[in-house]
Design a protein around this motif. Sequence first.
Motif, PDB file in Angstrom:
ATOM      1  N   THR A 218       0.850  -1.188   0.000  1.00  0.00           N
ATOM      2  CA  THR A 218       0.000   0.000   0.000  1.00  0.00           C
ATOM      3  C   THR A 218       0.885   1.237   0.000  1.00  0.00           C
ATOM      4  O   THR A 218       2.042   1.196   0.426  1.00  0.00           O
ATOM      5  CB  THR A 218      -0.926   0.051   1.233  1.00  0.00           C
ATOM      6  OG1 THR A 218      -0.118   0.113   2.429  1.00  0.00           O
ATOM      7  CG2 THR A 218      -1.826  -1.166   1.291  1.00  0.00           C
ATOM      8  N   ILE A 219       0.342   2.344  -0.492  1.00  0.00           N
ATOM      9  CA  ILE A 219       1.045   3.621  -0.471  1.00  0.00           C
ATOM     10  C   ILE A 219       0.063   4.710  -0.072  1.00  0.00           C
ATOM     11  O   ILE A 219      -1.100   4.687  -0.491  1.00  0.00           O
ATOM     12  CB  ILE A 219       1.702   3.932  -1.833  1.00  0.00           C
ATOM     13  CG1 ILE A 219       2.483   5.242  -1.769  1.00  0.00           C
ATOM     14  CG2 ILE A 219       0.671   3.967  -2.947  1.00  0.00           C
ATOM     15  CD1 ILE A 219       3.343   5.507  -3.001  1.00  0.00           C
ATOM     16  N   SER A 220       0.516   5.638   0.748  1.00  0.00           N
ATOM     17  CA  SER A 220      -0.346   6.723   1.205  1.00  0.00           C
ATOM     18  C   SER A 220       0.447   8.023   1.217  1.00  0.00           C
ATOM     19  O   SER A 220       1.683   8.023   1.234  1.00  0.00           O
ATOM     20  CB  SER A 220      -0.892   6.438   2.609  1.00  0.00           C
ATOM     21  OG  SER A 220       0.176   6.280   3.537  1.00  0.00           O
ATOM     22  N   THR A 225       4.513  16.470   9.966  1.00  0.00           N
ATOM     23  CA  THR A 225       4.075  17.137  11.196  1.00  0.00           C
ATOM     24  C   THR A 225       5.216  17.913  11.848  1.00  0.00           C
ATOM     25  O   THR A 225       4.965  18.775  12.693  1.00  0.00           O
ATOM     26  CB  THR A 225       3.543  16.105  12.197  1.00  0.00           C
ATOM     27  OG1 THR A 225       4.563  15.127  12.456  1.00  0.00           O
ATOM     28  CG2 THR A 225       2.309  15.405  11.643  1.00  0.00           C
ATOM     29  N   ASP A 226       6.466  17.622  11.453  1.00  0.00           N
ATOM     30  CA  ASP A 226       7.601  18.286  12.085  1.00  0.00           C
ATOM     31  C   ASP A 226       7.984  19.590  11.386  1.00  0.00           C
ATOM     32  O   ASP A 226       8.641  20.442  11.965  1.00  0.00           O
ATOM     33  CB  ASP A 226       8.817  17.352  12.111  1.00  0.00           C
ATOM     34  CG  ASP A 226       9.227  16.875  10.726  1.00  0.00           C
ATOM     35  OD1 ASP A 226       8.342  16.768   9.854  1.00  0.00           O
ATOM     36  OD2 ASP A 226      10.425  16.610  10.519  1.00  0.00           O
ATOM     37  N   ARG A 227       7.559  19.722  10.115  1.00  0.00           N
ATOM     38  CA  ARG A 227       7.878  20.907   9.326  1.00  0.00           C
ATOM     39  C   ARG A 227       7.060  20.857   8.051  1.00  0.00           C
ATOM     40  O   ARG A 227       6.301  19.917   7.816  1.00  0.00           O
ATOM     41  CB  ARG A 227       9.376  20.958   8.998  1.00  0.00           C
ATOM     42  CG  ARG A 227       9.892  19.719   8.270  1.00  0.00           C
ATOM     43  CD  ARG A 227      11.263  19.968   7.689  1.00  0.00           C
ATOM     44  NE  ARG A 227      11.214  21.115   6.788  1.00  0.00           N
ATOM     45  CZ  ARG A 227      12.185  22.033   6.709  1.00  0.00           C
ATOM     46  NH1 ARG A 227      13.254  21.919   7.458  1.00  0.00           N
ATOM     47  NH2 ARG A 227      12.064  23.052   5.870  1.00  0.00           N
ATOM     48  N   SER A 228       7.228  21.880   7.187  1.00  0.00           N
ATOM     49  CA  SER A 228       6.523  21.876   5.915  1.00  0.00           C
ATOM     50  C   SER A 228       7.080  20.783   5.018  1.00  0.00           C
ATOM     51  O   SER A 228       8.282  20.532   4.992  1.00  0.00           O
ATOM     52  CB  SER A 228       6.677  23.245   5.242  1.00  0.00           C
ATOM     53  OG  SER A 228       6.119  23.233   3.945  1.00  0.00           O
ATOM     54  N   GLY A 229       6.191  20.138   4.290  1.00  0.00           N
ATOM     55  CA  GLY A 229       6.639  19.102   3.366  1.00  0.00           C
ATOM     56  C   GLY A 229       5.644  17.959   3.284  1.00  0.00           C
ATOM     57  O   GLY A 229       4.742  17.829   4.115  1.00  0.00           O
ATOM     58  N   ALA A 230       5.827  17.126   2.257  1.00  0.00           N
ATOM     59  CA  ALA A 230       4.976  15.958   2.056  1.00  0.00           C
ATOM     60  C   ALA A 230       5.740  14.705   2.448  1.00  0.00           C
ATOM     61  O   ALA A 230       6.972  14.670   2.409  1.00  0.00           O
ATOM     62  CB  ALA A 230       4.530  15.863   0.596  1.00  0.00           C
ATOM     63  N   VAL A 231       5.000  13.672   2.812  1.00  0.00           N
ATOM     64  CA  VAL A 231       5.598  12.379   3.129  1.00  0.00           C
ATOM     65  C   VAL A 231       4.764  11.290   2.469  1.00  0.00           C
ATOM     66  O   VAL A 231       3.536  11.266   2.607  1.00  0.00           O
ATOM     67  CB  VAL A 231       5.710  12.157   4.657  1.00  0.00           C
ATOM     68  CG1 VAL A 231       4.368  12.368   5.347  1.00  0.00           C
ATOM     69  CG2 VAL A 231       6.239  10.762   4.954  1.00  0.00           C
ATOM     70  N   PHE A 232       5.423  10.437   1.723  1.00  0.00           N
ATOM     71  CA  PHE A 232       4.776   9.305   1.067  1.00  0.00           C
ATOM     72  C   PHE A 232       5.260   8.026   1.741  1.00  0.00           C
ATOM     73  O   PHE A 232       6.466   7.818   1.890  1.00  0.00           O
ATOM     74  CB  PHE A 232       5.100   9.286  -0.428  1.00  0.00           C
ATOM     75  CG  PHE A 232       4.475  10.424  -1.184  1.00  0.00           C
ATOM     76  CD1 PHE A 232       3.230  10.277  -1.757  1.00  0.00           C
ATOM     77  CD2 PHE A 232       5.135  11.640  -1.292  1.00  0.00           C
ATOM     78  CE1 PHE A 232       2.637  11.323  -2.447  1.00  0.00           C
ATOM     79  CE2 PHE A 232       4.555  12.697  -1.975  1.00  0.00           C
ATOM     80  CZ  PHE A 232       3.300  12.533  -2.548  1.00  0.00           C
ATOM     81  N   THR A 233       4.312   7.193   2.151  1.00  0.00           N
ATOM     82  CA  THR A 233       4.621   6.006   2.928  1.00  0.00           C
ATOM     83  C   THR A 233       4.235   4.749   2.166  1.00  0.00           C
ATOM     84  O   THR A 233       3.071   4.564   1.802  1.00  0.00           O
ATOM     85  CB  THR A 233       3.879   6.032   4.279  1.00  0.00           C
ATOM     86  OG1 THR A 233       4.233   7.231   4.988  1.00  0.00           O
ATOM     87  CG2 THR A 233       4.252   4.822   5.126  1.00  0.00           C
ATOM     88  N   ILE A 234       5.228   3.898   1.924  1.00  0.00           N
ATOM     89  CA  ILE A 234       5.006   2.602   1.291  1.00  0.00           C
ATOM     90  C   ILE A 234       5.081   1.531   2.377  1.00  0.00           C
ATOM     91  O   ILE A 234       6.018   1.509   3.173  1.00  0.00           O
ATOM     92  CB  ILE A 234       6.068   2.318   0.210  1.00  0.00           C
ATOM     93  CG1 ILE A 234       5.970   3.338  -0.926  1.00  0.00           C
ATOM     94  CG2 ILE A 234       5.923   0.898  -0.334  1.00  0.00           C
ATOM     95  CD1 ILE A 234       7.103   3.221  -1.941  1.00  0.00           C
TER      96      ILE A 234
END
Length: 253
Positions: A218-220, A225-234
């Motif tokens: 799965t990917i989301s 939450t620590d700073r500006s930016g996106a995080v993609f989790t596989i």
Amino acid sequence: VADVDRAKLEAEADRLRSALLTSISHDLKTPLAAIMGAAGTLREFAPALPEADRADLLSTVLDESERLNRFIANLLDMTKIESGAMEPNYGFHYVGDIVGTALHRARKIIGEHKTEMDIPTDLPMLRVDPVLFEQALFNLLDNAAKYAPPASTIRLQGWADNGSVIVQVMDEGPGIPPADLERIFDTFHRVRKGDQVRAGTGLGLSICRGFIEAMGGTISAANRTDRSGAVFTIRMPVPANQHVNDPDMDDLP
């Protein structure tokens, strides 16, 4: 009911075809125009140009050709996914090796960014198609480089968690607008940003999802939450004959 369902499918197919034509006419035209312009200048004025200018024009041709090749590859990959023709070539692989390969392949794209990699060496091996997994990571790196400012850090990290291996790609860009979080993996969907963002077909993240799900993962997407930016989790499942905390691979078939 069958007629209504058929009409819905035809309408969706028409929508995708229209989006595809729009994507091709707008996004593929950009690298083509750059290639034609640079090649035309070289043909007409090469003898009179300084060596540095000729080198810059040749570099433009190569870079834009590579970008055009990525666009076309994404279109072909998306066609395979949507037609159900995607057949992963499975094998047991250490995720850190695939991450390293993806970073090396994306070195030009992420050249203006700093990169950090934190993948423990004792992670269990995964049963994946290394080509598909690398392409998914490559698309995530391309997306991070596209939206995060130069000199910012792109971080890749991994860990084992409850029968799975987690791999995250984090950037220091503006993050994902809340309205786009649910649609960011949709085909041809692109988060709108200023003109400084490189052109793209809006297929990269959709292909990531298609490849990862084809391999049972799965990917989301979320915002940091620590700073500006996106995080993609596989999240990829560990094969049944392995234990997350046991790095001994001798009993693998």
